[in-house]
Design an enzyme around this catalytic site. Structure first.
Site, PDB file in Angstrom:
ATOM      1  CG  ASP A  14     -32.672  79.638  37.002  1.00 34.88           C
ATOM      2  OD1 ASP A  14     -33.752  79.920  36.400  1.00 34.88           O
ATOM      3  OD2 ASP A  14     -31.806  79.638  37.517  1.00 34.88           O
ATOM      4  CG  HIS A  31     -40.644  83.818  30.662  1.00 37.69           C
ATOM      5  ND1 HIS A  31     -39.202  83.206  31.861  1.00 37.69           N
ATOM      6  CD2 HIS A  31     -41.310  84.361  32.053  1.00 37.69           C
ATOM      7  CE1 HIS A  31     -39.697  83.386  33.303  1.00 37.69           C
ATOM      8  NE2 HIS A  31     -40.535  84.688  33.266  1.00 37.69           N
ATOM      9  CG  ASP A  61     -41.925  73.757  44.047  1.00 37.63           C
ATOM     10  OD1 ASP A  61     -42.312  73.490  45.205  1.00 37.63           O
ATOM     11  OD2 ASP A  61     -40.442  72.616  44.331  1.00 37.63           O
ATOM     12  CG  LEU A 125     -33.885  65.547  19.999  1.00 38.53           C
ATOM     13  CD1 LEU A 125     -32.321  65.364  20.511  1.00 38.53           C
ATOM     14  CD2 LEU A 125     -34.499  67.327  19.632  1.00 38.53           C
TER      15      LEU A 125
END
Ligand code: IPE
Ligand code: IPE
Ligand code: MG
Length: 232
Positions: A14, A31, A61, A125
């Site tokens: 975030d 972004h 959302d 990973l």
């Protein structure tokens, strides 16, 4: 039997928008810079004892955001999947996408399938990217499959419900925003003001170091507790 395995770190990435705005840049620049941060963290994770990394890229959302921003995010995701596959194969990174796929473009859904298929052999990973993901939806979905036991329910959760050891949220907010609710039942929580585009190997190391100092008890008394680095 205590199995010594790597840790599962989940990150709520975030702060992209605020990172950009504080520099007088449009949100999409945040972004873009955030995508670079993903690359750094994926590269550094294995060196820090992380064997599973779950990244929240787009929540169910987030469809509430303006279409141009949603498009930018989807475009960046597709580009990430297409351009990083070769590196992931080389580094042994296995990509898995969690979340709904029926509301994504065919192009993106295809890129997801291709990335998963090409990297399926990776053992270094496990990189889980959450796209159009809602933890509540995932739980409801799993429950409505007719499971009659807890084991069955857990099996129906995405990728058989992997317990999160350390949940990191960047960007200063202290909430889960519907990410891995079930899986984080005993996760250690780590909140940092660092905005996602500024998050790097050192920031990840700081989070993992703090995690290593936490005493996890899983409801038992301190002496019986399993050490923090042992994943359940
Ligand atoms: C995280 O950054 C990226 C996504 C949620 C897709 P934000 O876009 O939420 O950035 P802020 O919170 O507005 O700064
Ligand atoms: C959570 O961030 C979702 C992702 C990081 C993908 P948001 O920015 O959407 O969360 P809220 O709205 O602040 O809770
Ligand atoms: Mg946000």
């Amino acid at each position: 039997l205590i199995r010594q395995t790597g840790i599962h770190v989940a990150i709520i990435m975030d702060g992209n928008g605020r990172w950009a705005q504080s520099r007088g840049l449009p949100r999409h620049a945040g972004h873009r810079a955030g995508a670079a941060a993903v690359r750094r963290v994926v590269e550094d994770a294995p060196t820090l004892g992380i064997s599973t990394l779950s990244l929240f890229a787009f929540s169910s959302d987030n469809w509430k955001r303006p279409a141009p921003e949603v498009n930018t995010l989807m475009h960046l995701l597709e580009r990430f999947l297409r351009t990083e596959v070769a590196t992931c194969v080389e580094k042994g990174v296995r990509i898995e996408i969690i979340g709904r796929r029926d509301r994504l473009s065919e192009r993106l859904a295809n890129a997801m399938d291709a990335a998963e298929r090409s990297t399926a052999c990776g053992t270094v990973l496990r990189l889980r990217i959450a796209v159009d993901y809602s933890s509540r939806d995932a739980i409801v979905q799993a429950a409505s499959c007719g499971a009659t036991s807890r084991e069955e329910l857990e099996k129906n959760l995405p990728q058989s419900c992997l317990n999160v050891d350390l949940l990191v949220r960047t960007g200063g907010e202290k909430r889960l925003s519907d990410f891995l609710l079930w899986e984080s039942a005993y996760a250690e929580l780590y909140f940092t003001d660092v905005r996602w585009p500024d998050f790097d190997g050192d920031a990840l190391r700081a989070a993992v170091n703090e995690f290593a100092l936490r005493q996890r008890r899983f409801g038992a008394l301190p002496g019986d507790a399993r050490p923090a680095r042992v994943a359940s």
